[in-house]
Design a protein around this motif. Structure first.
Motif, mmCIF file in Angstrom:
data_model
loop_
_atom_site.group_PDB
_atom_site.id
_atom_site.type_symbol
_atom_site.label_atom_id
_atom_site.label_comp_id
_atom_site.label_asym_id
_atom_site.label_seq_id
_atom_site.Cartn_x
_atom_site.Cartn_y
_atom_site.Cartn_z
ATOM 1 N N UNK A 24 -6.445 9.298 2.100
ATOM 2 C CA UNK A 24 -7.454 8.456 1.320
ATOM 3 C C UNK A 24 -6.811 7.365 0.830
ATOM 4 N N UNK A 25 -5.631 7.273 0.686
ATOM 5 C CA UNK A 25 -4.858 6.470 0.118
ATOM 6 C C UNK A 25 -4.465 4.875 0.977
ATOM 7 N N UNK A 26 -4.461 5.447 2.340
ATOM 8 C CA UNK A 26 -4.307 4.113 3.332
ATOM 9 C C UNK A 26 -5.606 3.487 3.231
ATOM 10 N N UNK A 27 -6.690 3.923 2.998
ATOM 11 C CA UNK A 27 -7.816 2.993 3.183
ATOM 12 C C UNK A 27 -8.010 2.497 1.655
ATOM 13 N N UNK A 28 -7.637 2.882 0.633
ATOM 14 C CA UNK A 28 -7.913 2.439 -0.653
ATOM 15 C C UNK A 28 -6.620 1.895 -1.315
ATOM 16 N N UNK A 29 -5.537 1.217 -0.563
ATOM 17 C CA UNK A 29 -4.639 0.476 -1.119
ATOM 18 C C UNK A 29 -3.370 1.160 -1.848
ATOM 19 N N UNK B 55 -4.077 4.227 -3.417
ATOM 20 C CA UNK B 55 -4.785 4.856 -4.476
ATOM 21 C C UNK B 55 -5.716 6.035 -4.041
ATOM 22 N N UNK B 56 -6.020 6.832 -4.731
ATOM 23 C CA UNK B 56 -7.034 8.032 -4.764
ATOM 24 C C UNK B 56 -8.406 7.613 -4.296
ATOM 25 N N UNK B 57 -9.188 8.107 -3.569
ATOM 26 C CA UNK B 57 -10.702 7.743 -3.282
ATOM 27 C C UNK B 57 -11.477 7.369 -4.416
ATOM 28 N N UNK C 272 0.739 -1.093 0.072
ATOM 29 C CA UNK C 272 0.165 0.176 0.080
ATOM 30 C C UNK C 272 0.885 1.086 0.035
ATOM 31 N N UNK C 273 1.968 1.271 0.933
ATOM 32 C CA UNK C 273 2.876 2.338 0.964
ATOM 33 C C UNK C 273 3.505 2.697 -0.363
ATOM 34 N N UNK C 274 4.223 1.493 -1.002
ATOM 35 C CA UNK C 274 4.721 1.407 -2.207
ATOM 36 C C UNK C 274 3.929 2.040 -3.445
ATOM 37 N N UNK C 275 2.452 1.502 -3.377
ATOM 38 C CA UNK C 275 1.572 1.949 -4.405
ATOM 39 C C UNK C 275 1.392 3.646 -4.342
ATOM 40 N N UNK C 276 1.205 4.124 -2.929
ATOM 41 C CA UNK C 276 1.069 5.332 -2.801
ATOM 42 C C UNK C 276 2.276 6.278 -3.452
ATOM 43 N N UNK D 48 -10.394 -2.173 -8.290
ATOM 44 C CA UNK D 48 -9.237 -1.808 -8.813
ATOM 45 C C UNK D 48 -7.993 -1.691 -7.995
ATOM 46 N N UNK D 49 -8.270 -0.920 -6.989
ATOM 47 C CA UNK D 49 -7.291 -0.650 -5.921
ATOM 48 C C UNK D 49 -6.829 -1.898 -5.214
#
Length: 130
Positions: free
Chosen positions: A91-96, A98-100, A71-75, A106-107
């Motif tokens: 928003x990214x920490x709850x969506x893998x 990615x943006x909300x 998740x951190x890598x994707x952000x 997909x996330x």
């Protein structure tokens, strides 16, 4: 042939040997993360007998899963996009990572793919070089 063994060991360890308890608790508690890391590594004993490689495989798997590092890598990766497409960490920490606005399905799949890729890269390096 080694590549096939690495992939099969990964699939068996991450999907067949992982219990529901491990899968649902490993990101919030150390005990299930460690239990998963150990059981995940067991199939790799058929691929390598190197204690160093097995230690790296288990240790990195525990840490990567416990802190959901994919998740951190994707952000972080998404921070290289134009400003309008950069997700805020909130928003990214709850969506893998990615943006909300990213569809949840997909996330999740992008994070799973990234997680598997990181594990396979580390495990391949450990088996080949340790």
């Amino acid at each position: 042939m080694i590549a096939l063994g690495i992939v099969l060991a990964h699939l068996a360890g991450d999907y067949i040997l992982q219990t529901h308890w491990m899968a649902t608790q490993k990101t919030s508690r150390w005990a299930p993360a460690i239990a998963h890391g150990i059981t995940y590594t067991l199939p790799y004993t058929l691929v390598t007998q190197s204690p160093s490689a097995l230690f790296v495989i288990a240790g990195t798997h525990i840490v990567i899963d416990r802190f959901r590092l994919a998740r951190h890598l994707m952000w972080l990766k998404n921070q290289f996009a134009p400003k309008a497409f950069r997700p805020l960490w909130v928003e990214a920490k709850v969506n893998g990572g990615y943006a909300a606005s990213t569809p949840a399905w997909m996330a999740v799949w992008l994070m799973i793919i990234a997680d598997n890729t990181v594990h396979l890269l580390i495990n391949t390096a450990a088996v080949l070089w340790l």
